[in-house]
Scaffold this active site. Structure first.
Site, short mmCIF file in Angstrom:
data_model
loop_
_atom_site.label_atom_id
_atom_site.label_comp_id
_atom_site.label_asym_id
_atom_site.label_seq_id
_atom_site.Cartn_x
_atom_site.Cartn_y
_atom_site.Cartn_z
N CYS A 130 -49.64 -6.88 -12.15
CA CYS A 130 -49.72 -7.02 -13.68
C CYS A 130 -48.48 -6.55 -14.35
CB CYS A 130 -50.95 -6.58 -14.23
SG CYS A 130 -52.48 -7.19 -13.64
N HIS A 163 -50.16 -4.85 -22.04
CA HIS A 163 -50.87 -5.57 -20.92
C HIS A 163 -52.43 -5.81 -21.50
CE1 HIS A 163 -52.25 -7.39 -17.35
NE2 HIS A 163 -52.66 -6.35 -16.94
N ASN A 206 -57.25 -11.32 -18.64
CA ASN A 206 -56.10 -10.75 -17.86
C ASN A 206 -55.33 -12.01 -17.14
OD1 ASN A 206 -54.35 -9.13 -16.31
ND2 ASN A 206 -56.18 -7.92 -15.64
#
Ligand code: UT7
Length: 322
Positions: free
Chosen positions: A112, A249, A279
């Protein structure tokens, strides 16, 4: 010499999957997903639509916003954990599709944190004089490696891509980037299948899928992001009050709120897309950045703090005067 963001772009696949859709797949509820994560819906790539396709649309939009032709690009760094192929890299596939053949092109796998890592690498190459026009992309089709029977992971992720074009500038620009990893945390968030282990599903017979100890990851993420935010501000010689926008994020709204609180920033100064995107791993930060720019919230001259945390563990940040 600094690197500045000349333009941003992003792309989301057209198919939207709501929490109600997932209620029909696994034992979950819109109430659980929204209260624990902030997510209401996510986008999912169509059959045959790849990470490279998403990256291409995001990159095209960023080039257009920057007023840069693909042929001018001399560097492509693409963050992804879900490449089209094992090789060539998705950056090479993208380069050919854009018509930027000949320039340096490579992928960065930092889960990520992939986009912020890619930004850090490209920033160093622009500042070092090795690139005059760099394309930095974060693109993922995470929904391709989920177990759709596992409610603890399948409700969390979505597909999407974002991109920026960097060019040299005498004024900042990217003020500082920080990149970190600790491979000792591999067991808390990983996909057990790989080439060199023989494409086997792993000792736990898990198959090609994301395995995550959610609450453990949550605790480390909050603490680690707290630390990196302080480290980044210190390196830039800046105070919390000088940050105009936090662009985090987008894994979990509760993690985002904890970082905002640490910075003393009201949520009105935080770009949140997790409710609509879920996500999207490497896609999440550049998607949020592009949305903030295009909506007119982020203005030239403002200070942006980007941060990410992901499998590895990896964590990374960038402080940018936009
Ligand atoms: O982007 C990379 C980094 N990743 C992250 O930052 C993710 C970090 N972790 C998280 O965001 C959160 O830990 C999750 C959203 C994954 C989970 O939230 P949580 O509040 O930590 O829940 P939990 O894992 O402790 O589970 C609580 C309960 C469990 O039931 P019991 O054992 O208390 O009976 C789970 O089985 O919630 C249950 N549960 C669900 N219930 C309904 C887990 N997933 C679901 C679900 N629907 N989808």
């Amino acid at each position: 010499m600094y690197a500045r963001i000349a333009g941003t772009g992003s792309y989301l696949p057209s198919r939207v999957v709501s929490n109600a859709d997932l209620e029909r797949l696994v034992d979950t509820s819109d109430e659980w997903i929204h209260s624990r994560t902030g997510i209401r819906q996510r986008h999912m790539a169509a059959e045959g639509e790849t990470t490279g396709d998403l990256a291409f649309h995001a990159a095209t939009a960023a080039l257009q916003a920057a007023g840069v032709e693909a042929a001018e690009i001399d560097l492509i760094v693409l963050g992804t954990t879900t490449p089209d192929l094992i090789f060539p890299s998705t950056a090479c596939l993208l380069q050919h599709r854009l018509g930027a053949n000949g320039c340096a092109a490579f992928d960065v796998n930092a889960a990520c944190s992939g986009f912020v890592y890619a930004l850090g690498v490209a920033n160093a190459m622009v500042r070092g004089g090795q690139s005059k026009k760099a394309l930095v992309v974060g693109a993922e089709t995470l929904t391709r490696m989920l177990d759709w029977g596992d409610r603890s992971t399948c409700v969390l992720f979505g597909d999407g891509a974002g991109a920026v074009v960097l060019e040299p500038s005498e004024e900042p620009g990217i003020i500082t980037t920080k990149l970190h990893a600790d491979g000792g945390y591999k067991h808390l968030l990983y996909n057990p299948v790989g080439v060199s282990v023989g494409f086997k599903p792993g000792e736990d017979n898990a198959g090609v899928r994301v395995l995550m100890s959610g609450s453990e990851v949550f605790k480390v993420a909050v603490k680690t992001l707290d630390r990196i935010v302080g480290e980044t501000l210190e390196a830039a010689g800046m105070h919390e009050s000088q940050v105009d926008w936090l662009i985090p994020h987008q894994a979990n709204l509760r993690i985002i709120e904890a970082t905002a609180k640490r910075l003393g920033l009201p949520m009105e100064r935080v770009i949140v897309t997790v409710d609509r995107h879920g996500n999207t791993s490497s896609g999440s930060v550049p998607l949020a950045l592009d949305e903030a720019v295009r909506s007119g919230r982020v203005q030239r001259g403002q200070n942006l703090l980007l941060e990410a945390f992901g499998g590895g563990f990896t964590w990374a940040s960038a402080l940018i005067r936009y």
